[in-house]
Design a protein around this motif. Structure first.
Motif, PDB file in Angstrom:
ATOM      1  N   VAL A 106       0.752  -1.222   0.076  1.00 10.55           N
ATOM      2  CA  VAL A 106       0.073  -0.260  -0.224  1.00 10.55           C
ATOM      3  C   VAL A 106       0.854   1.340  -0.171  1.00 10.55           C
ATOM      4  CG1 VAL A 106      -1.793   1.247   1.251  1.00 10.55           C
ATOM      5  CG2 VAL A 106      -1.720  -1.332   1.279  1.00 10.55           C
ATOM      6  N   GLN A 107       2.065   1.229   0.658  1.00  8.05           N
ATOM      7  CA  GLN A 107       3.005   2.447   0.825  1.00  8.05           C
ATOM      8  C   GLN A 107       3.476   2.894  -0.670  1.00  8.05           C
ATOM      9  OE1 GLN A 107       3.085  -0.242   2.521  1.00  8.05           O
ATOM     10  NE2 GLN A 107       2.696   0.515   4.840  1.00  8.05           N
ATOM     11  N   VAL A 108       3.362   1.967  -1.720  1.00  5.55           N
ATOM     12  CA  VAL A 108       3.867   2.230  -3.057  1.00  5.55           C
ATOM     13  C   VAL A 108       2.794   3.536  -3.566  1.00  5.55           C
ATOM     14  CG1 VAL A 108       4.114   1.653  -5.277  1.00  5.55           C
ATOM     15  CG2 VAL A 108       4.959   0.164  -3.472  1.00  5.55           C
ATOM     16  N   PHE A 109       1.375   3.435  -3.093  1.00  5.51           N
ATOM     17  CA  PHE A 109       0.493   4.258  -3.695  1.00  5.51           C
ATOM     18  C   PHE A 109       0.365   5.502  -2.902  1.00  5.51           C
ATOM     19  CE2 PHE A 109      -0.651  -0.038  -4.731  1.00  5.51           C
ATOM     20  CZ  PHE A 109      -0.415  -0.130  -5.931  1.00  5.51           C
ATOM     21  N   THR A 110       0.813   5.741  -1.782  1.00  7.26           N
ATOM     22  CA  THR A 110       0.362   6.666  -0.522  1.00  7.26           C
ATOM     23  C   THR A 110       0.722   8.115  -1.162  1.00  7.26           C
ATOM     24  OG1 THR A 110       1.282   4.961   0.925  1.00  7.26           O
ATOM     25  CG2 THR A 110       0.895   7.281   1.730  1.00  7.26           C
ATOM     26  N   ILE A 111       1.776   8.355  -1.775  1.00  9.07           N
ATOM     27  CA  ILE A 111       2.111   9.849  -2.060  1.00  9.07           C
ATOM     28  C   ILE A 111       1.167  10.101  -3.441  1.00  9.07           C
ATOM     29  CG2 ILE A 111       4.008  11.181  -3.394  1.00  9.07           C
ATOM     30  CD1 ILE A 111       6.005   9.625  -1.788  1.00  9.07           C
ATOM     31  N   GLY A 112       1.112   9.427  -4.367  1.00 11.57           N
ATOM     32  CA  GLY A 112       0.280   9.731  -5.251  1.00 11.57           C
ATOM     33  C   GLY A 112      -1.195   9.560  -5.018  1.00 11.57           C
ATOM     34  N   PHE A 113      -1.538   8.798  -4.079  1.00 13.99           N
ATOM     35  CA  PHE A 113      -2.951   8.890  -3.545  1.00 13.99           C
ATOM     36  C   PHE A 113      -3.227  10.123  -2.756  1.00 13.99           C
ATOM     37  CE2 PHE A 113      -6.091   7.583  -0.395  1.00 13.99           C
ATOM     38  CZ  PHE A 113      -7.265   7.262  -1.066  1.00 13.99           C
ATOM     39  N   TYR A 114      -2.261  10.776  -1.947  1.00 11.73           N
ATOM     40  CA  TYR A 114      -2.522  11.731  -1.113  1.00 11.73           C
ATOM     41  C   TYR A 114      -2.678  12.920  -2.258  1.00 11.73           C
ATOM     42  CZ  TYR A 114      -1.729  15.839   1.904  1.00 11.73           C
ATOM     43  OH  TYR A 114      -1.929  16.924   2.600  1.00 11.73           O
ATOM     44  N   GLN A 115      -1.741  13.145  -3.140  1.00 14.64           N
ATOM     45  CA  GLN A 115      -1.791  14.079  -4.213  1.00 14.64           C
ATOM     46  C   GLN A 115      -3.010  14.232  -4.931  1.00 14.64           C
ATOM     47  OE1 GLN A 115       1.518  13.463  -6.687  1.00 14.64           O
ATOM     48  NE2 GLN A 115       2.815  14.683  -5.204  1.00 14.64           N
TER      49      GLN A 115
END
Length: 287
Positions: free
Chosen positions: A129-138
């Motif tokens: 899940v951590q792979v998507f965290t930055i893009g998901f937050y943006q």
């Protein structure tokens, strides 16, 4: 000779049962002990916990810890409970319904890209899940959904692990003759799924419901990133903030907050525990 063989067989069975019971009792104690320590420490004072971190004897500081909890500004059990319940129940319902629908589509319909589609779901399952965290937050920030519960509920619609479990369960339990009979009687596809397939999947839904509810209730990282308004904090966020509050040395209050946080999980587990064995066993069968 026959008497000796029967006696030997009985002795071997007794030894096997003794070993199995001993291992089960040991694992049970190993599982219960951390929770028991947490509950007991909720009744102890900070000095007692610092002197002896592990104890099975309750103390007399429970009322003091309750006063500390309810007089603090960062821990509001009622608000945290409501927020955690909204997120956990919403995510559980979304994950169960749409994952079951996806699994039913893979099992009941014969279409060209069925196997590649299932392989793609399994590939998504491998990604952390951590792979998507930055893009998901943006993405959430751009659509102005920070400080909202929706980003924590709607992504549960795509739950690869639940789809996999439901598919395995349907392969083991669902007869397509039932589906075809319903179609001959004039039933529409969504009616078949909602009124025939979903009741068949009750044990699997209960098992996955427990796991999904517990996962979302205990989730700390993503809510901590997306929720900055204290009125939207969940129970795990509030419990984590106690260590950085003025109560950072009040370990008894921290243990009491943790006990209140996990208490609803025990209620959910005991309500649905009767489905666990049947659901896990049938879901483990292969095609």
């Amino acid at each position: 000779m026959i008497t000796i063989d029967k006696s030997s067989l009985k002795t071997a069975q007794t030894i096997n049962k003794t070993i199995i019971y001993t291992v089960c009792i040991f694992l049970s104690i190993l599982s219960i002990f951390p929770f028991l320590t947490m509950v007991v420490n909720a009744t102890r004072g900070t000095y007692e916990i610092q002197q002896t971190a592990v104890s099975l004897i309750p103390s007399t500081h429970l009322l003091d810890n309750i006063k500390i909890i309810f007089s603090g500004k960062s821990f509001d059990p009622f608000t945290g409970f409501i927020n955690s319940m909204i997120i956990s129940v919403g995510a559980t319902i979304c994950a169960l319904y749409f994952s079951s629908l996806t699994a039913y589509g893979i099992v009941a319909y014969d279409w060209r890209l069925r196997r590649p589609f299932f392989t793609f779901i399994m590939l998504v399952l491998m990604l952390p899940v951590q792979v998507f965290t930055i893009g998901f937050y943006q993405f959430i920030y751009r659509i102005h959904w920070t400080n909202s519960f929706w980003p924590l509920i709607l992504p549960a619609i795509a739950a690869p692990a639940t789809v996999f479990f439901m598919r395995q369960y349907l392969l083991a339990t669902l007869s397509l003759d039932i589906v075809n009979s319903a179609r001959i009687d004039g039933a529409r596809e969504f009616y078949i799924f909602n009124r025939i397939i979903m009741p068949i999947m009750k044990p699997a839904l209960a098992v996955q419901g427990i796991f999904i509810f517990v996962f979302n209730w205990n989730q700390l990282f993503l809510p901590l990133v997306l929720l900055t308004d204290s009125d939207k904090y969940t129970m795990p966020i509030m419990a984590s903030l106690l260590r950085g509050d003025i109560y950072r040395t009040e370990y008894g209050a921290v243990y009491l907050a943790l006990t209140l946080t996990v208490l609803p999980l025990f209620v959910v587990y005991f309500l649905l525990s009767k489905y666990i064995i049947a659901g896990v066993t049938l879901g483990a069968l292969k095609e």
